[in-house]
Design a protein around this motif. Structure first.
Motif, PDB file in Angstrom:
ATOM      1  N   PHE A   9      37.822  87.673  23.683  1.00 26.89           N
ATOM      2  CA  PHE A   9      37.254  86.336  23.787  1.00 26.89           C
ATOM      3  C   PHE A   9      37.418  85.771  25.199  1.00 26.89           C
ATOM      4  N   CYS A  10      38.579  85.957  25.790  1.00 20.55           N
ATOM      5  CA  CYS A  10      38.812  85.474  27.157  1.00 20.55           C
ATOM      6  C   CYS A  10      37.911  86.191  28.158  1.00 20.55           C
ATOM      7  N   ILE A  11      37.745  87.498  27.978  1.00 20.41           N
ATOM      8  CA  ILE A  11      36.853  88.250  28.861  1.00 20.41           C
ATOM      9  C   ILE A  11      35.420  87.746  28.719  1.00 20.41           C
ATOM     10  N   CYS A  12      35.007  87.482  27.488  1.00 21.47           N
ATOM     11  CA  CYS A  12      33.649  86.969  27.272  1.00 21.47           C
ATOM     12  C   CYS A  12      33.472  85.586  27.890  1.00 21.47           C
ATOM     13  N   CYS A  13      34.478  84.754  27.809  1.00 20.26           N
ATOM     14  CA  CYS A  13      34.391  83.430  28.440  1.00 20.26           C
ATOM     15  C   CYS A  13      34.273  83.554  29.956  1.00 20.26           C
ATOM     16  N   LEU A  14      35.035  84.464  30.524  1.00 19.86           N
ATOM     17  CA  LEU A  14      34.959  84.663  31.976  1.00 19.86           C
ATOM     18  C   LEU A  14      33.603  85.210  32.398  1.00 19.86           C
ATOM     19  N   THR A  15      33.065  86.180  31.662  1.00 16.95           N
ATOM     20  CA  THR A  15      31.754  86.720  32.029  1.00 16.95           C
ATOM     21  C   THR A  15      30.653  85.689  31.804  1.00 16.95           C
ATOM     22  N   LEU A  16      30.817  84.837  30.815  1.00 20.19           N
ATOM     23  CA  LEU A  16      29.852  83.757  30.602  1.00 20.19           C
ATOM     24  C   LEU A  16      29.872  82.788  31.788  1.00 20.19           C
ATOM     25  N   ALA A  17      31.072  82.435  32.220  1.00 19.30           N
ATOM     26  CA  ALA A  17      31.196  81.544  33.380  1.00 19.30           C
ATOM     27  C   ALA A  17      30.634  82.211  34.636  1.00 19.30           C
ATOM     28  N   TYR A  18      30.882  83.498  34.789  1.00 19.45           N
ATOM     29  CA  TYR A  18      30.352  84.215  35.954  1.00 19.45           C
ATOM     30  C   TYR A  18      28.824  84.279  35.905  1.00 19.45           C
ATOM     31  N   GLY A  19      28.266  84.460  34.729  1.00 16.78           N
ATOM     32  CA  GLY A  19      26.812  84.463  34.585  1.00 16.78           C
ATOM     33  C   GLY A  19      26.203  83.123  34.958  1.00 16.78           C
ATOM     34  N   PHE A  20      26.848  82.030  34.513  1.00 18.53           N
ATOM     35  CA  PHE A  20      26.359  80.705  34.908  1.00 18.53           C
ATOM     36  C   PHE A  20      26.521  80.484  36.413  1.00 18.53           C
ATOM     37  N   TYR A  21      27.613  80.986  36.959  1.00 20.96           N
ATOM     38  CA  TYR A  21      27.816  80.867  38.406  1.00 20.96           C
ATOM     39  C   TYR A  21      26.705  81.588  39.164  1.00 20.96           C
ATOM     40  N   LEU A  22      26.409  82.829  38.756  1.00 25.00           N
ATOM     41  CA  LEU A  22      25.346  83.580  39.431  1.00 25.00           C
ATOM     42  C   LEU A  22      24.002  82.883  39.287  1.00 25.00           C
ATOM     43  N   ARG A  23      23.746  82.349  38.124  1.00 18.87           N
ATOM     44  CA  ARG A  23      22.432  81.757  37.860  1.00 18.87           C
ATOM     45  C   ARG A  23      22.231  80.453  38.622  1.00 18.87           C
ATOM     46  N   TYR A  24      23.233  79.594  38.671  1.00 23.23           N
ATOM     47  CA  TYR A  24      23.015  78.252  39.210  1.00 23.23           C
ATOM     48  C   TYR A  24      23.540  78.034  40.628  1.00 23.23           C
ATOM     49  N   PHE A  25      24.501  78.823  41.072  1.00 28.78           N
ATOM     50  CA  PHE A  25      25.052  78.565  42.393  1.00 28.78           C
ATOM     51  C   PHE A  25      24.621  79.580  43.436  1.00 28.78           C
ATOM     52  N   THR A  26      24.361  80.831  43.016  1.00 30.84           N
ATOM     53  CA  THR A  26      23.879  81.810  43.986  1.00 30.84           C
ATOM     54  C   THR A  26      22.389  82.051  43.821  1.00 30.84           C
ATOM     55  N   GLU A  27      21.820  81.491  42.776  1.00 29.18           N
ATOM     56  CA  GLU A  27      20.398  81.603  42.457  1.00 29.18           C
ATOM     57  C   GLU A  27      19.947  83.053  42.315  1.00 29.18           C
ATOM     58  N   ASP A  28      20.849  83.923  41.877  1.00 26.36           N
ATOM     59  CA  ASP A  28      20.495  85.293  41.516  1.00 26.36           C
ATOM     60  C   ASP A  28      20.189  85.274  40.018  1.00 26.36           C
ATOM     61  N   LEU A  29      18.974  84.873  39.689  1.00 29.98           N
ATOM     62  CA  LEU A  29      18.599  84.624  38.299  1.00 29.98           C
ATOM     63  C   LEU A  29      18.667  85.874  37.435  1.00 29.98           C
ATOM     64  N   VAL A  30      18.258  87.006  37.959  1.00 25.16           N
ATOM     65  CA  VAL A  30      18.211  88.228  37.153  1.00 25.16           C
ATOM     66  C   VAL A  30      19.617  88.666  36.756  1.00 25.16           C
TER      67      VAL A  30
END
Length: 90
Positions: A9-30
């Protein structure tokens, strides 16, 4: 089992946060969408079934099924509650 579920669960939360980080802050949408999608799949098909198995492994399913015996016991319980009620003040 409990530690495995918590770790996953903790790993999934971290990867979810990393996915949001990539999508909204680095604009690497894919890449962000891939991380988000894989995380949702992992939670749905790995973490949740493990959690449900862990919580239900020692339970009797018959206790949660609505059959004739359970209906009779519920009615007896409700009747006993009604007989214990205090009469209203008039």
């Amino acid at each position: 089992m409990r530690n495995l579920i918590i770790t996953l669960f903790c790993i999934c939360c971290l990867t979810l946060a990393y996915g949001f980080y990539l999508r909204y802050f680095t604009e690497d949408l894919v890449a962000g969408d891939r991380f988000l999608g894989l995380t949702i799949l992992a939670v749905s098909f790995i973490v949740m079934p493990l959690f449900l198995y862990h919580r239900w492994k020692d339970r009797k399913v018959k206790d949660y099924m609505l059959d004739e015996d359970n209906i009779r016991r519920m009615r007896e319980f409700n009747d006993s509650k009604e007989s214990r009620k205090k009469p209203e003040n008039q």
